[in-house]
Design an enzyme around this catalytic site. Sequence first.
Site, PDB file in Angstrom:
ATOM      1  N   CYS A  24      -0.891  13.875 -12.297  1.00 57.90           N
ATOM      2  CA  CYS A  24      -1.430  15.207 -11.994  1.00 57.90           C
ATOM      3  C   CYS A  24      -2.847  15.335 -12.567  1.00 57.90           C
ATOM      4  O   CYS A  24      -3.768  14.727 -12.045  1.00 57.90           O
ATOM      5  CB  CYS A  24      -0.496  16.305 -12.485  1.00 57.90           C
ATOM      6  SG  CYS A  24      -0.793  17.901 -11.672  1.00 57.90           S
ATOM      7  N   GLU A  49       7.928  12.244 -13.566  1.00 59.64           N
ATOM      8  CA  GLU A  49       8.502  12.295 -14.922  1.00 59.64           C
ATOM      9  C   GLU A  49       9.242  13.584 -15.226  1.00 59.64           C
ATOM     10  O   GLU A  49       9.884  13.721 -16.281  1.00 59.64           O
ATOM     11  CB  GLU A  49       7.381  12.103 -15.950  1.00 59.64           C
ATOM     12  CG  GLU A  49       6.571  13.345 -16.310  1.00 59.64           C
ATOM     13  CD  GLU A  49       5.632  13.878 -15.239  1.00 59.64           C
ATOM     14  OE1 GLU A  49       4.977  14.905 -15.471  1.00 59.64           O
ATOM     15  OE2 GLU A  49       5.539  13.268 -14.152  1.00 59.64           O
ATOM     16  N   HIS A  96       4.705  14.723  -9.983  1.00 56.58           N
ATOM     17  CA  HIS A  96       5.276  14.597 -11.327  1.00 56.58           C
ATOM     18  C   HIS A  96       6.626  13.880 -11.308  1.00 56.58           C
ATOM     19  O   HIS A  96       7.674  14.518 -11.478  1.00 56.58           O
ATOM     20  CB  HIS A  96       5.470  15.984 -11.949  1.00 56.58           C
ATOM     21  CG  HIS A  96       4.214  16.641 -12.408  1.00 56.58           C
ATOM     22  ND1 HIS A  96       3.625  16.369 -13.625  1.00 56.58           N
ATOM     23  CD2 HIS A  96       3.433  17.571 -11.806  1.00 56.58           C
ATOM     24  CE1 HIS A  96       2.538  17.108 -13.764  1.00 56.58           C
ATOM     25  NE2 HIS A  96       2.392  17.846 -12.675  1.00 56.58           N
TER      26      HIS A  96
END
Length: 248
Positions: free
Chosen positions: A92, A186, A184
Amino acid sequence: MSKTPVVLVVQNELDAPIGYLEEWLFERGVAIEVIYPFKGDVVPTEPGDFAGVIVLGGSRGVHDEDQWLWLKQEKELLRNVIKSQTPTLGVCLGGQLLADANGGKVGRTNKPEIGVGFVEFLPEAKDDCILSSVVDSPVAIPVPQYHQDAILELPQNAKLLVTSDDCTVQAFVLGKSAWGLQFHPETDWNIMSDWLVSEDEVRKTLGITDDSVKNQFDELGEGMKNTWRALGLAFAETVTDFAGKKSK
């Protein structure tokens, strides 16, 4: 006995941690060292002895470097990882910094993405050592998103790998071993729910509610983790390979 490879993790905000990536790196025997520039930690401008670098997300923008001086240090680091070919993952804001630092252009997007979005793998991703591990053919798959800025122009020689209807640049590779992600992989529900606590006027304008995002994670969360785990493991493999070459 070979030395454990260590990845430098630059966390740009308290509520934007490394999440699943830590688990996936550990699974392949890769350790991490996290620094917190917003707490006063100094960001090295060279990767040094680290076998990899991860720069995470945050609400600050790439052009806020006069207010947040450590962003200048991160940009210098992200220029030097290209020179040293150190495996690097920008997530990001981290991906936007990677692009901006190397000649790309970042700005406000007309279509912010918040919640779960679908990204489309381009044919070029099939030949990429990281993204090809996720899927082996052009296809759209879900992944967590939360951004209002976007990469508007890629650096020269960067290769676009993943896109979406609302955001052209979702993932790219620059040089041999630096990847920028707009999304994202994660992020779990706990992290996303922290982001939703903020009074985000843009999110309200878009009509995105906490409940609607929660429903997305209830339906797709476990599947997203299982899908994107392959990216984390593949990045860990590049780190291990790089560390092995450095030690010779």
